[in-house]
Write an enzyme that holds these catalytic residues in place. Structure first.
Site, PDB file in Angstrom:
ATOM      1  N   GLY A  23      30.238 -33.104   6.616  1.00 25.26           N
ATOM      2  CA  GLY A  23      28.753 -32.861   6.749  1.00 25.26           C
ATOM      3  C   GLY A  23      28.220 -31.959   7.113  1.00 25.26           C
ATOM      4  O   GLY A  23      28.638 -30.660   7.165  1.00 25.26           O
ATOM      5  N   CYS A  24      26.759 -31.767   7.020  1.00 26.50           N
ATOM      6  CA  CYS A  24      26.128 -30.445   6.797  1.00 26.50           C
ATOM      7  C   CYS A  24      26.134 -29.877   8.359  1.00 26.50           C
ATOM      8  O   CYS A  24      26.401 -28.777   8.311  1.00 26.50           O
ATOM      9  CB  CYS A  24      24.580 -30.716   6.434  1.00 26.50           C
ATOM     10  SG  CYS A  24      23.613 -31.923   7.110  1.00 26.50           S
TER      11      CYS A  24
END
EC number: 1.2.1.38
Length: 347
Positions: A150-151
């Site tokens: 995920g970012c």
């Protein structure tokens, strides 16, 4: 030599569009298929006019058999749960898969299911490799299935993991204060991402319950060899793209700033997409916009003795599509920077 055939499944979302943008310029790849359930049959240039003359494909339906027939590698830019329904068939057909959802990021099935939904192919969780490229390159090179991080976890784990592994930080004092542009919420507009609610606004959200928290905790715990819980607070800021994370922690007894610097330089001195900013310099999202860089800075507050780690990434590139392509490069033995070496804009 024939180029690698790549498919982007879910090409009309923001991460999917970034994948398309990067892959059409990749020297070792032919983008052979793009799919969209909602916009099947539409020419891609009508959806993203900026890519006119670069992408001459229409969106196909997201059919596993069609993807398997037309690609050697599939990027799944799909919602959570949709990826787990498709990945087994693609792997069975001999494709290698990079999944941008959370479906294959966890080793702990219970942790995934507590924050998402029941997993329909949990047997693949142990075979999947967490695709944080700078930390797990050797495993990625041998993998058939990648759980693209995920970012927010990317922006937190890259600066923090080397220090956790080296025992330089107090694991009971970790706080991550993170800000993201609105594109991180995806292409579908909601009442909280509507322009009128975001413009001239700055607010935290999902405090104490964001789905990226257990992903960060799991990887910190693996690195530490013990259970680690971080306090993670995300914020939405009124810009399109970009992510900045500030991490606060106490140093371990006897640790100091030179040791932090040496640890980060040892971990990332040769990493093509990590830029270390010494001397207390702060990273800026402007400087990584549209790139696969993660800029990392650090400082020790002389008053409190706390270490302050700072990172900046483009949430759609290093936080999603760029890291996915970097994973593909490692998996197929391409230059790690292939397709990702565009010079950043100075402004």
């Amino acid at each position: 030599m024939a180029k690698l055939r790549a498919a982007v499944v879910g090409a009309t979302g923001y991460a999917g569009a970034e994948l398309v943008r990067i892959l059409v310029g990749h020297p070792d790849v032919d983008l052979t298929l793009i799919t969209s359930r909602k916009q099947a049959g539409q020419d891609y240039e009508t959806i993203y006019p900026a890519l006119k003359k670069f992408v001459r494909l229409a969106c196909a339906d997201s059919d596993t058999a069609v993807v398997a027939e037309n690609a050697d590698v599939a990027f799944l830019a799909l919602p959570h749960k949709a990826s787990m329904a498709m990945a087994p068939g693609l792997l069975g057909a001999g494709l290698r898969v990079v999944d941008l959802s959370a479906d294959f990021r966890f080793k702990n099935q219970a942790a995934y299911e507590a924050h998402y939904q029941p997993h329909s192919c949990a047997h693949l969780l142990q075979a999947a490799v967490y695709g944080l490229c700078e930390r797990f390159a050797n495993q990625i090179a041998r993998a058939d299935l990648i759980g693209n991080p995920g970012c927010y976890p990317t922006s937190v784990l890259l600066p923090l993991l080397p220090l956790v592994e080296a025992g330089l930080v107090d694991l009971t004092t970790l706080v991550a204060d993170c800000k993201s542009g609105v594109s991180g919420a995806g292409r579908e507009a909601t009442s909280t991402t509507h322009f009128c609610h975001v413009n001239e606004s700055f607010k935290p959200y999902k405090v104490g319950g964001h789905r990226h928290t257990p992903e960060i905790d799991e990887n910190l715990s693996i690195a530490a060899g013990e259970s680690v819980k971080i306090t993670f607070v995300p914020h939405l800021i009124p810009m399109t793209r970009g992510m900045q994370s500030t991490i606060y922690t106490k140093l371990s007894a006897g640790a100091d700033e030179p040791q932090v610097r040496q640890c980060l330089e040892s971990a990332y001195g040769d990493a093509p997409f990590i830029r270390l900013l010494a001397g207390g310099r702060a990273p800026d999202t402007l400087n990584v916009r549209g790139t696969n860089f993660c800029d990392i800075g650090w400082a020790v507050d002389p008053g409190s003795g706390r270490l302050i780690l700072m990172s900046a990434i483009d949430n759609l590139v290093k936080g999603a599509a760029g890291q996915a392509v970097q994973n593909m490069n490692l998996m197929f033995g391409f230059a790690e920077t292939a397709g990702l070496d565009a010079v950043p804009y100075p402004l």
